[in-house]
Design a protein around this motif. Structure first.
Motif, short mmCIF file in Angstrom:
data_model
loop_
_atom_site.label_atom_id
_atom_site.label_comp_id
_atom_site.label_asym_id
_atom_site.label_seq_id
_atom_site.Cartn_x
_atom_site.Cartn_y
_atom_site.Cartn_z
N HIS A 32 -48.03 -22.74 -21.99
CA HIS A 32 -48.70 -21.93 -23.01
C HIS A 32 -49.58 -20.91 -22.29
O HIS A 32 -50.44 -21.28 -21.49
CB HIS A 32 -49.52 -22.89 -23.85
N ASP A 34 -52.29 -18.06 -22.77
CA ASP A 34 -53.25 -17.40 -23.65
C ASP A 34 -53.53 -16.00 -23.12
O ASP A 34 -53.99 -15.83 -21.99
CB ASP A 34 -54.57 -18.18 -23.67
N HIS A 65 -49.36 -16.83 -26.35
CA HIS A 65 -50.30 -16.86 -27.48
C HIS A 65 -51.17 -15.60 -27.40
O HIS A 65 -52.02 -15.50 -26.51
CB HIS A 65 -51.15 -18.14 -27.38
N GLU A 67 -54.04 -13.67 -28.34
CA GLU A 67 -55.36 -13.73 -28.98
C GLU A 67 -56.03 -12.39 -28.72
O GLU A 67 -56.96 -12.27 -27.92
CB GLU A 67 -56.15 -14.92 -28.41
N ASP A 174 -53.72 -26.58 -31.14
CA ASP A 174 -54.18 -25.94 -29.91
C ASP A 174 -55.71 -25.91 -29.89
O ASP A 174 -56.34 -25.36 -30.80
CB ASP A 174 -53.63 -24.50 -29.89
ZN ZN Z 1 -53.68 -20.93 -27.08
#
Ligand code: ZN
Ligand code: DX5
Length: 222
Positions: A32, A34, A65, A67, A174
């Motif tokens: 994963h 970020d 991911h 963000e 998460d």
């Molecule tokens: Zn995340």
């Protein structure tokens, strides 16, 4: 079987290649990434270049991911990168279905991320066009936080909505996931546990993964 995704935000940044291989050897199912912009969240994190640089270190799926604000501006960057999934945050989307279509057009799966305060009722109408619903257990921006209260109920609610939708929909949690709450999260309806600190700070990563899997397999859902 419960899918465990290793969040590289918590890895040792001086040794990211080694950390990726260590986690793969320990038994994680995916990675994963970020990606943070210092604007949507008060932090900066990984970039598409990290994804590109780490690809040779693992055969496992990479999940991204986002963000950050304006995810649409970045989507074409991923066409040449092998990310199996892009997760966008619901409150960054101006036209959610258009963003989902753009991601799917690149043969990449779509995840939709919800902050702790976002309500499921507001997004259930989007379930037909996504592959994964990511429920953030913490306010986005930093690893190592404690999970917010009310998450078990939210996951249970999401599970019911997902099971009633026409398309198979995975539920990921998460932020704040650790061995102590993992079984409960799976029982509530989570398919994927995204873990950063609890994995990379563990003295025995393989043992941590094994014990989570064993406990989850005895739970009522699996
Ligand atoms: Zn995340
Ligand atoms: C939070 C990130 C999470 C974070 C999880 O903004 O989206 O992926 O890395 O970290 P832990 O597992 O340490 O809570």
């Amino acid at each position: 079987m419960t899918h465990i995704s290793a969040s590289l935000l918590a890895a040792d940044y001086a040794r990211l290649g080694d950390e990726t291989q260590r986690a793969e050897k320990a038994g994680v199912d995916s990675f994963h990434f970020d990606m943070m912009d210092g604007h949507y969240v008060p932090n900066l994190a990984l970039t598409p270049d990290h994804l590109r640089a780490l690809r040779p270190y693992s055969h496992l799926p990479f999940h991204t991911h986002l963000e950050l604000d304006n995810p649409d501006h970045l989507l074409s960057t991923f066409s040449s990168l092998s990310t199996g999934m892009i997760i966008v945050q619901w409150d960054t989307l101006t036209d959610p279905n258009r963003t989902f279509d753009k991601i799917h057009a690149q043969n990449i799966k779509v995840g939709l991320g919800l902050n702790p305060d976002d309500q499921l009722e507001d997004i259930a109408c989007l379930f037909a066009n996504i592959d994964l619903l990511l429920l953030l257990g913490v306010y986005p921006g930093f690893g190592g936080q404690v999970m917010q209260p009310g998450m078990m109920e939210k996951i249970t609610g999401a599970r019911h909505l997902a099971d009633a939708s026409k398309r198979p929909l995975l539920i990921a949690v998460d932020g704040g996931v650790k061995p102590e709450n993992a079984t409960q999260l799976v029982e509530a309806g989570a398919d994927i546990l995204i873990m950063g600190t609890a994995l990379f700070q563990s003295a025995d990563m393989a043992g941590t993964i094994k014990s989570i899997r064993e406990a989850a397999s005895l739970s009522q859902r699996h």
